[in-house]
Design a protein around this motif. Structure first.
Motif, PDB file in Angstrom:
ATOM      1  N   UNK A 240       2.767   4.187   9.844  1.00  0.00           N
ATOM      2  CA  UNK A 240       3.029   4.014   8.418  1.00  0.00           C
ATOM      3  C   UNK A 240       4.150   3.013   8.124  1.00  0.00           C
ATOM      4  N   UNK A 241       5.168   3.009   8.965  1.00  0.00           N
ATOM      5  CA  UNK A 241       6.328   2.155   8.680  1.00  0.00           C
ATOM      6  C   UNK A 241       6.212   0.770   9.291  1.00  0.00           C
ATOM      7  N   UNK A 242       5.260   0.594  10.196  1.00  0.00           N
ATOM      8  CA  UNK A 242       5.105  -0.711  10.839  1.00  0.00           C
ATOM      9  C   UNK A 242       3.703  -1.279  10.607  1.00  0.00           C
ATOM     10  N   UNK A 243       2.702  -0.670  11.209  1.00  0.00           N
ATOM     11  CA  UNK A 243       1.340  -1.224  11.153  1.00  0.00           C
ATOM     12  C   UNK A 243       0.829  -1.379   9.721  1.00  0.00           C
ATOM     13  N   UNK A 244       0.782  -0.277   8.974  1.00  0.00           N
ATOM     14  CA  UNK A 244       0.222  -0.314   7.623  1.00  0.00           C
ATOM     15  C   UNK A 244       1.161  -0.997   6.633  1.00  0.00           C
ATOM     16  N   UNK A 245       2.451  -0.761   6.799  1.00  0.00           N
ATOM     17  CA  UNK A 245       3.408  -1.379   5.870  1.00  0.00           C
ATOM     18  C   UNK A 245       3.399  -2.896   6.010  1.00  0.00           C
ATOM     19  N   UNK A 246       3.235  -3.368   7.238  1.00  0.00           N
ATOM     20  CA  UNK A 246       3.143  -4.815   7.460  1.00  0.00           C
ATOM     21  C   UNK A 246       1.845  -5.359   6.867  1.00  0.00           C
ATOM     22  N   UNK A 247       0.751  -4.606   7.046  1.00  0.00           N
ATOM     23  CA  UNK A 247      -0.553  -5.063   6.563  1.00  0.00           C
ATOM     24  C   UNK A 247      -0.570  -5.254   5.052  1.00  0.00           C
ATOM     25  N   UNK A 248       0.125  -4.404   4.310  1.00  0.00           N
ATOM     26  CA  UNK A 248       0.041  -4.486   2.840  1.00  0.00           C
ATOM     27  C   UNK A 248       0.901  -5.598   2.253  1.00  0.00           C
TER      28      UNK A 248
END
Length: 242
Positions: free
Chosen positions: A23-31
Motif C-alpha cells: 500500500x505504501x510503495x507499490x500502489x501508492x507509487x502507481x497512483x
C-alpha cells in the motif's frame, strides 16, 4: 484490469510487512500516474474495501489510510469511494474496530467533498459518522479518545461542517454526537460558541425530564454539557422543566 491490480489482489493477504509495502510503495507509487488512477479508480476502491474485513493490525490499516489520502484527490476515486463507504456502513452488527475504520475513511472522504456541490453525500456521511460514533462510544475509552480526535481534526479543517453535526444532534439527540461536539468545543472556542446554545436545547428537549433513565453514553455526554452550562445558557424552555 491492469497487471498492477491483479498483482495487488494476490498480495492483499500477505504478511504484515508485505501488506505495508504493497500500500505504501507499490500502489501508492502507481497512483502518481494520474491516468492510471482515473482509469482504475473503481478497482482500486474495491481493493481498499477488501481490507475492511481482512486487516485488523494497525500497521496495515495505517498503510491503507496513507494510500487513501493520496488516491482520494482523484475525483473519480472520490466518487467511487464515497459510495463504497456508505455501502459498507450497512454491514449488520459492526464491531467497534470496524466502526472506527469507517469513521476514519468517511473523515478522509468528507475532507475532500464540496459541502455545497455534494450536499446529499455530505449529509449521508455525517449521518454515517454519527452512527459509527454511537457504536464506538460504548467501547474502551481509549478507542473513543482516538475516534474523537479524528472528528475534531476533521471539523477543525472543515469548520463549515460543524452546523451539519449540530443539526443532526438536534434532530437525533445522539449522545455520541453531543459528546464529540463538546470535545470539539474544548479545542475550538469559535465552534463551542456556535454550538453551545443548540446543544443546551438538545439537552432540554431530549433528556431533561425524560421518563426513561438515560443510557450511560447519554449520561457521559450530557454530563459534559451540564458541567459547562451557566445560568445564562438555560433557555426559557429549560426553566419551565426545572
Amino acid at each position: 484490469m491492469s497487471s498492477v491490480i491483479t498483482d495487488a489482489e494476490r498480495r492483499l493477504a500477505d504478511s504484515g510487512k508485505n501488506r505495508v509495502l504493497l500500500w505504501k510503495s507499490t500502489l501508492k507509487t502507481a497512483i502518481y500516474d494520474e491516468d492510471f488512477l482515473e482509469e482504475e479508480a473503481a478497482d482500486l476502491v474495491a481493493l481498499v474495501c477488501e481490507t475492511f474485513h481482512l486487516y485488523r493490525d494497525q500497521d496495515s490499516q495505517r498503510a491503507v489510510v496513507s494510500f487513501l489520502r493520496e488516491a482520494i484527490k482523484s475525483s473519480s476515486f472520490l466518487k467511487h469511494f464515497a459510495a463504497a463507504v456508505l455501502k459498507l456502513a450497512a454491514t449488520p452488527k459492526l464491531p467497534s474496530y470496524q466502526a472506527f475504520t469507517l469513521l476514519v475513511w468517511s473523515s478522509i472522504t468528507l475532507e475532500q467533498l464540496d459541502p455545497t456541490a455534494m450536499k446529499k453525500a455530505v449529509t449521508k456521511l455525517v449521518e454515517l459518522q454519527a452512527t459509527m460514533l454511537g457504536l464506538i462510544s460504548g467501547s474502551a475509552s481509549c478507542r473513543w479518545q482516538v475516534a474523537s480526535r479524528v472528528v475534531c481534526k476533521l471539523l477543525k479543517a472543515k469548520k463549515g461542517l460543524v452546523p451539519d453535526y449540530v443539526e443532526l444532534a438536534k434532530t437525533s439527540g445522539n449522545p455520541a454526537l453531543i459528546r464529540v461536539l463538546m470535545d470539539v468545543g474544548r479545542q475550538d472556542a469559535e465552534s463551542a460558541t456556535a454550538a453551545k446554545g443548540d446543544l443546551v436545547q438538545v439537552y432540554c428537549d431530549k433528556f431533561m425530564g425524560a421518563k426513561e433513565k438515560p443510557s450511560s453514553e447519554a449520561l457521559a455526554a450530557t454530563g459534559l454539557l451540564v458541567k459547562n452550562m451557566t445560568s445564562g445558557d438555560v433557555t426559557d424552555k429549560a426553566r419551565q422543566r426545572l
